[in-house]
Design an enzyme around this catalytic site. Structure first.
Site, PDB file in Angstrom:
ATOM      1  N   LYS A 180       0.019   6.935 -50.119  1.00 35.93           N
ATOM      2  CA  LYS A 180       0.637   5.691 -50.585  1.00 35.93           C
ATOM      3  C   LYS A 180       1.326   5.044 -49.373  1.00 35.93           C
ATOM      4  O   LYS A 180       2.376   5.489 -48.922  1.00 35.93           O
ATOM      5  CB  LYS A 180       1.666   5.978 -51.681  1.00 35.93           C
ATOM      6  N   SER A 234      13.301   5.888 -45.386  1.00 38.42           N
ATOM      7  CA  SER A 234      14.759   5.796 -45.368  1.00 38.42           C
ATOM      8  C   SER A 234      15.404   7.034 -45.993  1.00 38.42           C
ATOM      9  O   SER A 234      14.781   7.766 -46.759  1.00 38.42           O
ATOM     10  CB  SER A 234      15.201   4.538 -46.124  1.00 38.42           C
ATOM     11  N   VAL A 237      15.520   7.006 -50.091  1.00 38.88           N
ATOM     12  CA  VAL A 237      14.265   7.364 -50.760  1.00 38.88           C
ATOM     13  C   VAL A 237      13.913   8.823 -50.440  1.00 38.88           C
ATOM     14  O   VAL A 237      13.455   9.566 -51.311  1.00 38.88           O
ATOM     15  CB  VAL A 237      13.125   6.397 -50.358  1.00 38.88           C
ATOM     16  N   GLU A 255      11.156  12.994 -43.076  1.00 35.89           N
ATOM     17  CA  GLU A 255      11.673  12.480 -41.799  1.00 35.89           C
ATOM     18  C   GLU A 255      12.300  11.128 -42.091  1.00 35.89           C
ATOM     19  O   GLU A 255      11.650  10.244 -42.640  1.00 35.89           O
ATOM     20  CB  GLU A 255      10.556  12.348 -40.754  1.00 35.89           C
ATOM     21  N   CYS A 289      12.485   4.760 -35.661  1.00 34.13           N
ATOM     22  CA  CYS A 289      13.490   5.745 -36.096  1.00 34.13           C
ATOM     23  C   CYS A 289      14.163   6.380 -34.884  1.00 34.13           C
ATOM     24  O   CYS A 289      15.285   6.856 -34.971  1.00 34.13           O
ATOM     25  CB  CYS A 289      12.835   6.803 -36.962  1.00 34.13           C
ATOM     26  N   GLU A 390      22.326   3.198 -39.715  1.00 30.61           N
ATOM     27  CA  GLU A 390      21.095   2.770 -39.049  1.00 30.61           C
ATOM     28  C   GLU A 390      20.878   1.283 -39.323  1.00 30.61           C
ATOM     29  O   GLU A 390      20.807   0.872 -40.478  1.00 30.61           O
ATOM     30  CB  GLU A 390      19.920   3.580 -39.598  1.00 30.61           C
TER      31      GLU A 390
END
Ligand code: NAP
Ligand code: MG
Length: 488
Positions: A180, A234, A237, A255, A289, A390
Site C-alpha cells: 500500500k 510518521s 501511524v 521506521e 527522515c 520533526e
C-alpha cells in the site's frame, strides 16, 4: 486551468492483473510544483480489494517459497533491468508527483535498481549456521523460513527506494507482498509495480492496493492473513501499526521520524561542515527522515560558521524540480507546506531568531506551487518546539554550545534517534561521539542524510521499533529462524 500531464487512472495490481477498485472511485495526484497539473489518478480501494490481494498473495506464496532463492533472485535481476530501462520516465514521474529535483529522483531510482540487484545476489548467500550438537551422531543447523504474506506500507518521500528496500528482501526470502503506497505518490508506485509486472513475476507474488491509510493501511494492520508488516512513515501511524500487529501476533517493523543533529566542533573543517549541513538539511526540501535539522556549533567557530552557511543558503535556487537550474523543489503537498509554515511561526513565537527565509515563496513560476524558502533560525533552545518536533521541511535550527559534552547532551536531548553527524578533526571527539550519541546512524565528517544500501539502517529511541532494514540485517525481519536437529 487544469493541465492533465497524464490523466490516466492507475489501478490496483492483484494476482498479476491491473484491476479497477471495487468502489470505482479515484483521487487525483497533483504536482506540488503546480497544483493545477494532475499527474494521474489513483484508485480509492476498499477492504474487498485488499481481501482479494491478500488471498492472491497467500495462494502464490505456496509455490514462491518452493522456488530456490537463486531462482527468485533471477526475477529481481529482471525487475532491475526493466526499471533501469525506464529510469528517466520513473524519475520524471517522481519529480512531478512529489517535487524533488529530477537529479535527486534519478539518484533515488538508481538506488532502487541497486537494491534490487543487491537482494537478487542475497539469494545466493548463506542463510544459516551449523551448530555443534552434544550428540556426536547428529547434525544441528539453523535455516530461515519466510513469514508468509508481508504487508508493505510506505511514505511519499522516497517513493521508489523505500518500497523496493522492503519488497526486494521480502521476496528474496520467499514471502509474497501486499503493498500500500502513500497516496501522495501512488502513480510513481504504480510505475514501480509495472516493472515487476514486465519482469514476469508469477501472479500473486506482488500485489498493490492503493487507497486511504484509514481504509487500506488499517486493513493491512488488521488482516488475519498478513503475517508481517513493514512500515515507514510518521510516528503516530507507526504506533498504530505496531499496536495492531502486536495485538494479533503479527511481526512488525517500524521506521519513523528523526530530529537529526549535526555537531560542528571548533576544530572542524568549516567549509566541509557548511556543505554537509546544507546538503543534509535542505536537499529534498528537508523531507528526509535523516535530514539535518539541528545544527549544534561550538561557540569559538559559531560566527564564522553562521556567515559561511548564510552565504550559501542565500544562493539556493528554489523552483520546479524538472528545471535543471533548480537546487530545491517544493514541499510535497499543501498540507506539508502548511505544517512547515506553522513550525516557522512557532519558532518565532517561542523566541528563536529568524536569520533567513521563513516564508512561502512568491514570484514567477512559483505561484501555483507549495514552495517555501530555505529557512535558518538561531538562538534555538532545546526546550523549543522547533528543536524537538520533526518539521520535515527546509528549516535549520542553529544552537550554540561551549563544550563537546554540552554538544552531545543537546544532541541527545530529543525523543528521536535516527541519524547524527559530527564535524571534527579530533580523533578523541570522534570516539566520544561514536560512543555517546543516541542514533542508529552515526556519521563522522559526513552529512546526516547519507545511507548506503548494503549497511543496516534504522533508528534508536522513538525513531524505530529498534529493528533494522537494508543490507544483511533485512533477513532478521523477513524470516523466522528454524533450528534443525537431524539424527540418522
Ligand atoms: P504517514 O502519514 O505516517 O504515512 C505513511 C503511510 O502510512 C502512508 O502509506 C499512509 O497512507 C499510511 N497510513 C496513514 N494512516 C494510516 C493508518 N491509520 N493506518 C495504516 N496506514 C496509514 O507518513 P508520511 O507523511 O507519508 O511520511 C513522512 C514521515 O515518514 C516522516 O515522519 C518521516 O520521518 C518518516 N520517514 C521515516 C523514514 C525512516 O526510514 N525512518 C524514511 C522516510 C520517511 P496515505 O498516504 O494514504 O495517508
Ligand atoms: Mg502529489
Amino acid at each position: 486551468m487544469t493541465v492533465k500531464a497524464e490523466s490516466k487512472t492507475y489501478e490496483n495490481y492483484i494476482n498479476g492483473e491491473w484491476q479497477a477498485a471495487s468502489s470505482h472511485e479515484t483521487q487525483a495526484s497533483i504536482n506540488p510544483a503546480n497544483k493545477n497539473e494532475i499527474v494521474g489518478y489513483l484508485s480509492l480501494s476498499t477492504k474487498e480489494d485488499l481481501d482479494q490481494a491478500v488471498s492472491a498473495a497467500k495462494k502464490a506464496q505456496i509455490s514462491w517459497r518452493k522456488l530456490s532463492a537463486p531462482a527468485r533472485g533471477e526475477f529481481l535481476y529482471k525487475v532491475a533491468n526493466v526499471l533501469e530501462a525506464r529510469l528517466d520516465e520513473v524519475a520524471e514521474t517522481m519529480t512531478k508527483e512529489m517535487g524533488k529535483t529530477f537529479q535527486e529522483a534519478k539518484g533515488e531510482t538508481s538506488r532502487g535498481i541497486s537494491i534490487l540487484r543487491y537482494y537478487a545476489g542475497e539469494g545466493m548467500r548463506q542463510v544459516g549456521d551449523v551448530i555443534p550438537s552434544t550428540d556426536s551422531e547428529a547434525l544441528m543447523f539453523t535455516s530461515r523460513a519466510p513469514l508468509g504474506v508481508v504487508g508493505v506500507i510506505t511514505p511519499w518521500n522516497f517513493p521508489v527506494a523505500i518500497p523496493i528496500w522492503k519488497m526486494a528482501p521480502a521476496l528474496i526470502y520467499g514471502n509474497t507482498v501486499v503493498f500500500k503506497p502513500a497516496s501522495e505518490t501512488a502513480v510513481t508506485a504504480a510505475k514501480v509495480i509495472e516493472c515487476f509486472h514486465e519482469a514476469g513475476l508469477p501472479a500473486g507474488v506482488i500485489n498493490m492496493v492503493t487507497g486511504s491509510g484509514s481504509e487500506i493501511g488499517q486493513g493491512i494492520i488488521d488482516h488475519p492473513y498478513i503475517n508481517g508488516i513493514t512500515f515507514t512513515g510518521s510516528d503516530g501511524v507507526g504506533k498504530r501499526v505496531g499496536q495492531g500487529a502486536f495485538a494479533r501476533g503479527a511481526k512488525y517493523q517500524l521506521e519513523m521520524g528523526g530530529k537529526n543533529p549535526v555537531i560542528v566542533a571548533e576544530d572542524a573543517d568549516l567549509d566541509q561542515a557548511v556543505e554537509a549541513t546544507i546538503s543534509g538539511g535542505l536537499r529534498s526540501t528537508g523531507q528526509k527522515c535523516t535530514a539535518t535539522s539541528r545544527v549544534i556549533i561550538q561557540r569559538a567557530v559559531y560566527d564564522e560558521f553562521k556567515e559561511k552557511l548564510l552565504t550559501k543558503v542565500r544562493e539556493i535556487k528554489v523552483g520546479q524540480g524538472l528545471d535543471g537550474e533548480t537546487w530545491m523543489g517544493p514541499c510535497a503537498s499543501e498540507s506539508q507546506l502548511n505544517t512547515v509554515l506553522s513550525y516557522i511561526e512557532k519558532g518565532k513565537a517561542e523566541g528563536a531568531v529568524l536569520l533567513h527565509g521563513g516564508r512561502k515563496c512568491e514570484g514567477p513560476g512559483l505561484e501555483d506551487g507549495f514552495f517555501v524558502e530555505p529557512t535558518v533560525f538561531e538562538n534555538v533552545e532545546s526546550s523549543m518546539t522547533i528543536a524537538q518536533e520533526e518539521i520535515f521541511g527546509p528549516v535549520l535550527a542553529l544552537m550554540k554550545v561551549d563544550t563537546m559534552e554540552e554538544a552531545i547532551e543537546v544532541a541527545n536531548d530529543v525523543e528521536f534517534g535516527l541519524s547524527a553527524s559530527i564535524f571534527t578533526t579530533n580523533i578523541q571527539k570522534m570516539l566520544s561521539f561514536i560512543n555517546e550519541i543516541d542514533a542508529g546512524l552515526v556519521r563522522i565528517n559526513a552529512e546526516s542524510a547519507g545511507v548506503e544500501l548494503q549497511a543496516p539502517f534504522g533508528g534508536m529511541k522513538k525513531s524505530s521499533s529498534l529493528s533494522r532494514e537494508q543490507g544483511q540485517a533485512a533477513i532478521e525481519f523477513f524470516t523466522n529462524i528454524k533450528t534443525v536437529f537431524v539424527k540418522g
